[in-house]
Design an enzyme around this catalytic site. Structure first.
Site, PDB file in Angstrom:
ATOM      1  N   GLU A 245       4.320  -9.471  13.044  1.00 12.92           N
ATOM      2  CA  GLU A 245       3.534  -9.842  14.209  1.00 12.92           C
ATOM      3  C   GLU A 245       3.388 -11.373  14.233  1.00 12.92           C
ATOM      4  O   GLU A 245       3.507 -12.005  15.259  1.00 12.92           O
ATOM      5  CB  GLU A 245       2.166  -9.169  14.124  1.00 12.92           C
ATOM      6  CG  GLU A 245       1.654  -8.690  15.447  1.00 12.92           C
ATOM      7  CD  GLU A 245       0.318  -7.995  15.281  1.00 12.92           C
ATOM      8  OE1 GLU A 245       0.080  -7.403  14.216  1.00 12.92           O
ATOM      9  OE2 GLU A 245      -0.488  -8.069  16.225  1.00 12.92           O
TER      10      GLU A 245
ATOM     11  N   ARG B  56       0.814  -1.222   0.000  1.00 17.31           N
ATOM     12  CA  ARG B  56       0.000   0.000   0.000  1.00 17.31           C
ATOM     13  C   ARG B  56       0.839   1.260   0.000  1.00 17.31           C
ATOM     14  O   ARG B  56       0.368   2.328  -0.398  1.00 17.31           O
ATOM     15  CB  ARG B  56      -1.007  -0.033   1.155  1.00 17.31           C
ATOM     16  CG  ARG B  56      -2.196  -0.923   0.790  1.00 17.31           C
ATOM     17  CD  ARG B  56      -2.992  -1.327   1.981  1.00 17.31           C
ATOM     18  NE  ARG B  56      -2.313  -2.375   2.738  1.00 17.31           N
ATOM     19  CZ  ARG B  56      -2.745  -2.877   3.863  1.00 17.31           C
ATOM     20  NH1 ARG B  56      -3.851  -2.413   4.387  1.00 17.31           N
ATOM     21  NH2 ARG B  56      -2.074  -3.826   4.482  1.00 17.31           N
TER      22      ARG B  56
END
Ligand code: PRP
Length: 177
Positions: free
Chosen positions: A96, A59
Protein backbone atom coordinates in the site's frame (compact mmCIF):
# COMPACT_ATOMS: atom_id res chain seq x y z
CA UNK A 1 -16.55 -21.90 15.91
CA UNK A 2 -13.68 -19.83 14.48
CA UNK A 3 -16.06 -17.05 13.59
CA UNK A 4 -17.52 -17.01 17.12
CA UNK A 5 -14.02 -16.89 18.64
CA UNK A 6 -13.04 -14.01 16.37
CA UNK A 7 -16.22 -12.11 17.25
CA UNK A 8 -15.62 -12.72 20.93
CA UNK A 9 -11.91 -11.92 21.16
CA UNK A 10 -10.84 -9.58 18.34
CA UNK A 11 -9.90 -6.16 19.66
CA UNK A 12 -11.55 -3.31 17.80
CA UNK A 13 -9.34 -0.25 17.44
CA UNK A 14 -11.07 2.86 16.12
CA UNK A 15 -9.33 5.19 13.66
CA UNK A 16 -6.40 2.88 12.97
CA UNK A 17 -4.35 2.91 10.78
CA UNK A 18 -6.21 5.98 9.52
CA UNK A 19 -9.18 8.06 10.65
CA UNK A 20 -12.53 6.38 10.04
CA UNK A 21 -11.05 2.89 9.80
CA UNK A 22 -11.85 0.37 12.51
CA UNK A 23 -8.94 -2.06 12.87
CA UNK A 24 -9.59 -5.60 14.07
CA UNK A 25 -6.61 -6.81 16.04
CA UNK A 26 -6.56 -10.61 15.98
CA UNK A 27 -3.84 -10.95 18.63
CA UNK A 28 -6.29 -11.73 21.48
CA UNK A 29 -7.99 -14.40 19.35
CA UNK A 30 -4.72 -16.31 19.06
CA UNK A 31 -3.92 -15.72 22.74
CA UNK A 32 -7.09 -17.58 23.72
CA UNK A 33 -6.64 -21.37 23.77
CA UNK A 34 -10.03 -22.12 22.23
CA UNK A 35 -9.67 -19.23 19.77
CA UNK A 36 -6.31 -20.50 18.55
CA UNK A 37 -7.62 -24.06 18.23
CA UNK A 38 -10.72 -22.93 16.35
CA UNK A 39 -8.76 -20.75 13.94
CA UNK A 40 -6.10 -23.38 13.27
CA UNK A 41 -8.73 -26.11 12.78
CA UNK A 42 -10.65 -23.97 10.30
CA UNK A 43 -7.55 -22.97 8.34
CA UNK A 44 -6.38 -26.59 8.21
CA UNK A 45 -9.80 -27.66 6.99
CA UNK A 46 -9.58 -25.05 4.21
CA UNK A 47 -6.16 -26.40 3.22
CA UNK A 48 -7.08 -30.09 3.17
CA UNK A 49 -5.03 -31.93 0.57
CA UNK A 50 -2.03 -29.62 0.73
CA UNK A 51 1.33 -31.37 0.64
CA UNK A 52 3.17 -28.42 2.14
CA UNK A 53 2.17 -25.27 4.02
CA UNK A 54 3.77 -21.87 3.42
CA UNK A 55 3.43 -19.26 6.17
CA UNK A 56 4.05 -15.61 5.33
CA UNK A 57 6.27 -13.33 7.42
CA UNK A 58 5.42 -12.49 10.10
CA UNK A 59 1.96 -13.35 11.37
CA UNK A 60 1.49 -16.12 8.85
CA UNK A 61 4.30 -17.92 10.71
CA UNK A 62 2.14 -18.17 13.83
CA UNK A 63 -0.57 -19.96 11.93
CA UNK A 64 1.40 -21.82 9.29
CA UNK A 65 3.30 -24.02 11.73
CA UNK A 66 0.18 -25.03 13.59
CA UNK A 67 -1.73 -25.73 10.37
CA UNK A 68 1.15 -27.80 9.00
CA UNK A 69 1.18 -29.91 12.17
CA UNK A 70 -2.54 -30.39 11.91
CA UNK A 71 -2.27 -31.51 8.28
CA UNK A 72 0.85 -33.56 8.86
CA UNK A 73 2.84 -31.59 6.30
CA UNK A 74 6.09 -29.65 6.41
CA UNK A 75 6.30 -25.88 6.58
CA UNK A 76 8.06 -23.24 4.50
CA UNK A 77 8.54 -19.80 6.00
CA UNK A 78 8.21 -17.16 3.27
CA UNK A 79 10.41 -14.45 4.68
CA UNK A 80 10.77 -10.73 4.21
CA UNK A 81 13.83 -9.81 2.13
CA UNK A 82 17.30 -9.94 3.65
CA UNK A 83 16.63 -12.45 6.45
CA UNK A 84 17.78 -15.70 4.85
CA UNK A 85 21.32 -16.83 4.04
CA UNK A 86 22.12 -17.21 0.32
CA UNK A 87 21.21 -18.58 -2.09
CA UNK A 88 17.63 -17.33 -2.10
CA UNK A 89 14.97 -16.67 -4.68
CA UNK A 90 12.86 -13.60 -4.16
CA UNK A 91 10.16 -11.40 -5.59
CA UNK A 92 9.65 -7.68 -5.16
CA UNK A 93 6.10 -6.45 -4.80
CA UNK A 94 4.09 -3.32 -4.26
CA UNK A 95 2.69 -2.52 -0.82
CA UNK A 96 0.00 0.00 0.00
CA UNK A 97 2.90 2.28 0.87
CA UNK A 98 6.19 1.48 -0.87
CA UNK A 99 7.67 -1.82 -1.95
CA UNK A 100 8.69 -5.02 -0.22
CA UNK A 101 10.41 -8.30 -0.99
CA UNK A 102 9.69 -11.91 -0.06
CA UNK A 103 12.27 -14.70 -0.21
CA UNK A 104 12.64 -18.44 0.26
CA UNK A 105 15.76 -20.58 0.16
CA UNK A 106 16.85 -21.53 -3.36
CA UNK A 107 18.35 -24.81 -2.12
CA UNK A 108 17.32 -27.59 0.20
CA UNK A 109 13.53 -27.55 -0.17
CA UNK A 110 12.05 -29.63 -2.93
CA UNK A 111 9.05 -27.68 -4.13
CA UNK A 112 8.82 -29.15 -7.62
CA UNK A 113 5.25 -30.17 -8.40
CA UNK A 114 4.15 -30.01 -4.78
CA UNK A 115 0.72 -28.77 -3.84
CA UNK A 116 1.20 -25.86 -1.45
CA UNK A 117 -1.27 -23.93 0.73
CA UNK A 118 -0.35 -20.33 1.56
CA UNK A 119 -1.38 -19.09 5.01
CA UNK A 120 -1.55 -15.54 6.33
CA UNK A 121 -3.53 -13.65 8.93
CA UNK A 122 -5.06 -10.92 6.77
CA UNK A 123 -5.82 -10.43 3.07
CA UNK A 124 -6.06 -6.77 2.05
CA UNK A 125 -4.74 -5.69 -1.37
CA UNK A 126 -3.58 -9.24 -2.06
CA UNK A 127 -0.08 -8.02 -2.92
CA UNK A 128 1.58 -10.16 -0.27
CA UNK A 129 -0.11 -13.48 -1.03
CA UNK A 130 0.24 -12.97 -4.78
CA UNK A 131 3.97 -12.32 -4.34
CA UNK A 132 4.30 -15.42 -2.15
CA UNK A 133 2.39 -17.51 -4.69
CA UNK A 134 4.55 -16.31 -7.56
CA UNK A 135 7.66 -17.02 -5.56
CA UNK A 136 6.60 -20.56 -4.67
CA UNK A 137 5.54 -21.23 -8.24
CA UNK A 138 8.84 -19.90 -9.53
CA UNK A 139 10.41 -22.62 -7.38
CA UNK A 140 8.19 -25.21 -9.06
CA UNK A 141 5.37 -25.52 -6.51
CA UNK A 142 1.69 -25.53 -7.35
CA UNK A 143 -0.22 -23.17 -5.04
CA UNK A 144 -3.84 -24.27 -4.96
CA UNK A 145 -5.11 -22.62 -1.78
CA UNK A 146 -4.69 -19.31 -0.01
CA UNK A 147 -6.22 -19.25 3.47
CA UNK A 148 -6.43 -16.27 5.82
CA UNK A 149 -8.21 -15.50 9.05
CA UNK A 150 -9.63 -12.21 7.83
CA UNK A 151 -10.29 -10.74 4.41
CA UNK A 152 -10.70 -6.98 4.48
CA UNK A 153 -13.76 -5.68 2.68
CA UNK A 154 -13.15 -2.83 0.28
CA UNK A 155 -9.79 -4.16 -0.91
CA UNK A 156 -9.24 -5.87 -4.24
CA UNK A 157 -7.60 -8.95 -2.73
CA UNK A 158 -9.55 -11.57 -4.65
CA UNK A 159 -9.31 -9.78 -7.97
CA UNK A 160 -5.60 -9.34 -7.42
CA UNK A 161 -5.21 -13.06 -6.68
CA UNK A 162 -7.23 -14.01 -9.70
CA UNK A 163 -5.19 -11.73 -11.95
CA UNK A 164 -1.79 -12.33 -10.37
CA UNK A 165 -1.89 -15.91 -9.14
CA UNK A 166 -4.44 -17.42 -11.51
CA UNK A 167 -8.17 -18.09 -11.28
CA UNK A 168 -7.57 -21.67 -10.13
CA UNK A 169 -6.26 -20.68 -6.70
CA UNK A 170 -8.92 -21.18 -4.01
CA UNK A 171 -9.22 -18.34 -1.50
CA UNK A 172 -10.65 -18.97 1.98
CA UNK A 173 -11.32 -16.54 4.78
CA UNK A 174 -12.67 -17.26 8.24
CA UNK A 175 -14.25 -13.82 8.49
CA UNK A 176 -14.58 -10.47 6.76
CA UNK A 177 -13.18 -7.36 8.37
C1 PRP B 1 0.14 -7.63 6.77
C2 PRP B 1 -0.59 -8.94 6.90
C3 PRP B 1 -0.41 -9.55 5.54
C4 PRP B 1 -0.40 -8.35 4.62
C5 PRP B 1 -1.73 -8.19 3.96
O1 PRP B 1 1.50 -7.87 6.98
O2 PRP B 1 -0.05 -9.75 7.93
O3 PRP B 1 0.82 -10.26 5.43
O4 PRP B 1 -0.12 -7.20 5.45
O5 PRP B 1 -1.73 -7.06 3.13
P1 PRP B 1 -1.89 -7.10 1.56
O6 PRP B 1 -2.98 -8.11 1.23
O7 PRP B 1 -2.29 -5.71 1.23
O8 PRP B 1 -0.58 -7.50 0.95
P2 PRP B 1 2.57 -6.72 7.13
O9 PRP B 1 3.11 -6.37 5.78
O10 PRP B 1 1.98 -5.63 7.94
O11 PRP B 1 3.76 -7.46 7.87
P3 PRP B 1 3.89 -8.13 9.32
O12 PRP B 1 3.08 -9.43 9.28
O13 PRP B 1 5.35 -8.38 9.40
O14 PRP B 1 3.36 -7.16 10.32
Amino acid sequence: RARAAIDEHARLVPDFPSPGVEFKDLTPVLADADGLAAVVDALAHACAGAELVAGIDARGFLLGGAVARQLGTGLVAVRKGGKLPPPVIGVDYQLEYGTARLEIPADGIDLAGRRVAVIDDVLATGGTVVAATRLLEQAGARVDTIAVIMELAGFPGRAMISAGAGPGVRVHNLCLG
